[in-house]
Design a protein around this motif. Sequence first.
Motif, mmCIF file in Angstrom:
data_model
loop_
_atom_site.group_PDB
_atom_site.id
_atom_site.type_symbol
_atom_site.label_atom_id
_atom_site.label_comp_id
_atom_site.label_asym_id
_atom_site.label_seq_id
_atom_site.Cartn_x
_atom_site.Cartn_y
_atom_site.Cartn_z
ATOM 1 N N PRO A 1 -2.894 7.935 3.211
ATOM 2 C CA PRO A 1 -3.518 8.681 4.308
ATOM 3 C C PRO A 1 -3.573 7.895 5.624
ATOM 4 O O PRO A 1 -3.687 6.671 5.618
ATOM 5 C CB PRO A 1 -4.930 8.969 3.793
ATOM 6 C CG PRO A 1 -4.830 8.872 2.310
ATOM 7 C CD PRO A 1 -3.778 7.826 2.051
ATOM 8 N N ARG A 2 -3.513 8.624 6.714
ATOM 9 C CA ARG A 2 -3.566 8.039 8.045
ATOM 10 C C ARG A 2 -4.799 7.144 8.200
ATOM 11 O O ARG A 2 -4.722 6.053 8.740
ATOM 12 C CB ARG A 2 -3.582 9.156 9.101
ATOM 13 C CG ARG A 2 -3.430 8.638 10.529
ATOM 14 C CD ARG A 2 -4.158 9.506 11.537
ATOM 15 N NE ARG A 2 -5.586 9.444 11.370
ATOM 16 C CZ ARG A 2 -6.371 8.457 11.825
ATOM 17 N NH1 ARG A 2 -5.872 7.451 12.477
ATOM 18 N NH2 ARG A 2 -7.664 8.484 11.603
ATOM 19 N N ALA A 3 -5.941 7.585 7.689
ATOM 20 C CA ALA A 3 -7.174 6.805 7.819
ATOM 21 C C ALA A 3 -7.065 5.455 7.109
ATOM 22 O O ALA A 3 -7.571 4.443 7.608
ATOM 23 C CB ALA A 3 -8.357 7.592 7.269
ATOM 24 N N ALA B 1 1.777 12.186 12.708
ATOM 25 C CA ALA B 1 3.218 11.929 12.882
ATOM 26 C C ALA B 1 3.479 10.426 12.989
ATOM 27 O O ALA B 1 4.448 9.910 12.415
ATOM 28 C CB ALA B 1 3.745 12.659 14.112
ATOM 29 N N ASP B 2 2.616 9.712 13.721
ATOM 30 C CA ASP B 2 2.739 8.252 13.821
ATOM 31 C C ASP B 2 2.588 7.611 12.442
ATOM 32 O O ASP B 2 3.320 6.682 12.089
ATOM 33 C CB ASP B 2 1.672 7.663 14.752
ATOM 34 C CG ASP B 2 1.860 8.016 16.204
ATOM 35 O OD1 ASP B 2 3.019 8.148 16.648
ATOM 36 O OD2 ASP B 2 0.834 8.149 16.907
ATOM 37 N N ALA B 3 1.615 8.118 11.671
ATOM 38 C CA ALA B 3 1.372 7.576 10.331
ATOM 39 C C ALA B 3 2.592 7.787 9.436
ATOM 40 O O ALA B 3 2.975 6.892 8.683
ATOM 41 C CB ALA B 3 0.125 8.209 9.722
ATOM 42 N N ALA B 4 3.216 8.960 9.522
ATOM 43 C CA ALA B 4 4.418 9.226 8.720
ATOM 44 C C ALA B 4 5.544 8.267 9.105
ATOM 45 O O ALA B 4 6.237 7.718 8.235
ATOM 46 C CB ALA B 4 4.863 10.673 8.900
ATOM 47 N N ALA C 1 0.834 -1.204 0.000
ATOM 48 C CA ALA C 1 0.000 0.000 0.000
ATOM 49 C C ALA C 1 0.867 1.252 0.000
ATOM 50 O O ALA C 1 0.582 2.212 -0.731
ATOM 51 C CB ALA C 1 -0.935 -0.007 1.213
ATOM 52 N N VAL C 2 1.941 1.255 0.783
ATOM 53 C CA VAL C 2 2.826 2.421 0.853
ATOM 54 C C VAL C 2 3.646 2.563 -0.431
ATOM 55 O O VAL C 2 3.898 3.678 -0.886
ATOM 56 C CB VAL C 2 3.716 2.359 2.111
ATOM 57 C CG1 VAL C 2 4.824 3.394 2.076
ATOM 58 C CG2 VAL C 2 2.852 2.534 3.362
ATOM 59 N N ARG C 3 4.034 1.448 -1.020
ATOM 60 C CA ARG C 3 4.747 1.535 -2.298
ATOM 61 C C ARG C 3 3.843 2.098 -3.380
ATOM 62 O O ARG C 3 4.282 2.858 -4.239
ATOM 63 C CB ARG C 3 5.270 0.162 -2.725
ATOM 64 C CG ARG C 3 6.453 -0.306 -1.892
ATOM 65 C CD ARG C 3 6.841 -1.709 -2.258
ATOM 66 N NE ARG C 3 7.987 -1.668 -3.156
ATOM 67 C CZ ARG C 3 8.399 -2.705 -3.869
ATOM 68 N NH1 ARG C 3 7.765 -3.848 -3.817
ATOM 69 N NH2 ARG C 3 9.454 -2.596 -4.634
ATOM 70 N N ALA C 4 2.564 1.735 -3.350
ATOM 71 C CA ALA C 4 1.608 2.236 -4.344
ATOM 72 C C ALA C 4 1.277 3.706 -4.101
ATOM 73 O O ALA C 4 1.039 4.452 -5.052
ATOM 74 C CB ALA C 4 0.329 1.399 -4.316
ATOM 75 N N ASP C 5 1.247 4.115 -2.821
ATOM 76 C CA ASP C 5 0.933 5.500 -2.471
ATOM 77 C C ASP C 5 1.811 5.907 -1.294
ATOM 78 O O ASP C 5 1.438 5.695 -0.143
ATOM 79 C CB ASP C 5 -0.547 5.639 -2.109
ATOM 80 C CG ASP C 5 -0.931 7.067 -1.733
ATOM 81 O OD1 ASP C 5 -0.061 7.975 -1.771
ATOM 82 O OD2 ASP C 5 -2.102 7.278 -1.396
#
Length: 184
Positions: A26-28, A52-55, A18-22
């Motif tokens: 978003p945090r949600a 900040a946790d999401a980042a 998911a992070v590689r794709a985007d």
Amino acid sequence: MSAPVIQPAHRLVELANAVRADPALPRAELAALLVRHGERPADVRRDRLTEADAAALRAAAGRLADVLAEPDTDRAAEALNALLAECGARPRLSRHDGQRWHLHVDRGEDASWADWFTASSAHALAQLLSERGGLAWGACAAPACGRLFLALGPGSRRRHCSPGCANRARVAAHRRRHRPTPDG
């Protein structure tokens, strides 16, 4: 293979893809993914899983994605050892929120989301590597795919994330081999 190893490994692969794709996932969406993998909705509310946790979680997923994409077992093992040391991973029994005793591998109850995710994911991959004697994951070899996957079944090491990607790669290779040459 036990669920305490498989569940964090599946969570890692889904979050890393998911992070590689985007990269700005978003945090949600991170929170929803964590809930799908067993976290309680109350634990991923905006006041508990902050921006900040999401980042930090996205950065951790990116670093772990590099391990999942590493084709060399020795380099993957070295990277896992470095991640485990960096996040202070140590096994401990935990019982919280009415749950039964279970194993955590992190600094403690006050570990950040990124430390918890890194520790539990690196521990799961290290366990898989030690049980299998080699990598039980990879990045899809199909052109233009590159999705990360777990290869937990028996048999030879997988090179593709799905049968669809494997079939497309085989068909493309077959067509390249049987393409008419300019001189005949």
